[in-house]
Design an enzyme around this catalytic site. Sequence first.
Site, PDB file in Angstrom:
ATOM      1  N   VAL A  56       0.496  -1.785   0.134  1.00  0.00           N
ATOM      2  CA  VAL A  56      -0.126   0.228   0.005  1.00  0.00           C
ATOM      3  C   VAL A  56       1.192   1.318   0.028  1.00  0.00           C
ATOM      4  O   VAL A  56       0.692   2.393  -0.615  1.00  0.00           O
ATOM      5  CB  VAL A  56      -1.383  -0.210   0.776  1.00  0.00           C
ATOM      6  CG1 VAL A  56      -1.618   1.266   0.972  1.00  0.00           C
ATOM      7  CG2 VAL A  56      -1.830  -1.091   1.136  1.00  0.00           C
ATOM      8  N   CYS A  57       2.143   1.367   0.508  1.00  0.00           N
ATOM      9  CA  CYS A  57       2.962   2.395   0.757  1.00  0.00           C
ATOM     10  C   CYS A  57       3.347   2.539  -0.543  1.00  0.00           C
ATOM     11  O   CYS A  57       3.931   3.640  -0.828  1.00  0.00           O
ATOM     12  CB  CYS A  57       4.196   2.358   2.275  1.00  0.00           C
ATOM     13  SG  CYS A  57       3.117   1.614   3.702  1.00  0.00           S
ATOM     14  N   THR A  58       4.013   1.380  -1.055  1.00  0.00           N
ATOM     15  CA  THR A  58       4.699   2.052  -2.268  1.00  0.00           C
ATOM     16  C   THR A  58       3.337   2.429  -3.750  1.00  0.00           C
ATOM     17  O   THR A  58       4.303   3.598  -4.193  1.00  0.00           O
ATOM     18  CB  THR A  58       4.581   0.423  -2.727  1.00  0.00           C
ATOM     19  OG1 THR A  58       5.588  -0.246  -2.274  1.00  0.00           O
ATOM     20  CG2 THR A  58       5.017   0.559  -4.719  1.00  0.00           C
TER      21      THR A  58
END
Length: 211
Positions: A45-47
Amino acid sequence: MATIRLGDIAPDFTALTTEGEISFHKWLGDGWGILFSHPADYTPVCTTELGTVAKYKEEFDKRNVKVVALSVDGLDSHKGWINDINETQNTTVNFPIIADEDRKVSTLYDMIHPNADDKATVRSVFVIGPDKKVKLIITYPASTGRNFDELLRVIDSLQLTAYHKLATPANWQYGEDCVISPSVPDEEVPALFPKGHKVVKPYLRITPQPN
Ligand code: BEZ
C-alpha cells in the site's frame, strides 16, 4: 509527547531524510506543508501511496505545498525502496522521506499507536499552514491507502479560508459555490465577494468560488 491539536504550532525538529538533513520549520519556509507517515518500506500500500504523491507534484506546487513522508525505517532502506517505487509506479519520487529510526519525529507527532502496531507508524497526515499551525490531522489504518484527491480538496478549502474568508459546504468540489464565513459582517459581503451572493438564511450565505 503531548497531543497535537488543530491550531497548535507544528512541533519543529531536525531529521535525516533521503534529500539530506532538514530542519522542519526552516524547510517549510513561508509555504504550506504536508507531513505524512507510512507503516514501513517495501510494503504494497505504501508503495502505491508514495508513487501517487510523486505524480501529484504539480498539484502540490500550484498550491505552494511541500510534502515530506516518514517511516521508522533507515535511510538505506528508503533509498533502495525508492527504486522500487519509481519502477513499479512509473514515476520519480520527488520529495524527501524521513528516516525516523529513533522514532523522534513519530513520537513528537504521536504517529505510533501501540494498540494498532507498537513498532510502526500508522498513516497519519498533518497539513501545516504558512503560520506553522496545524490545519488538518487525519489518521488512517495501515491497511487503507489514503485518498490524495481528498487531501488536495481540503487544502483548496483551507486556502479559500485563509485567503478569501470562505468556508466550503458538504462534499464541496473545486469550482463549486462556497459559504461565506460567519465572521464576515453582512455589510462587508458585497465588497469582499463581487461575484455576488445569496442569503439562504441569515447564517447561510453562499457565493461563487472567487478564484
Ligand atoms: C502496506 O503498506 O501495504 C501495509 C502495511 C501494513 C498492513 C497492511 C498493508
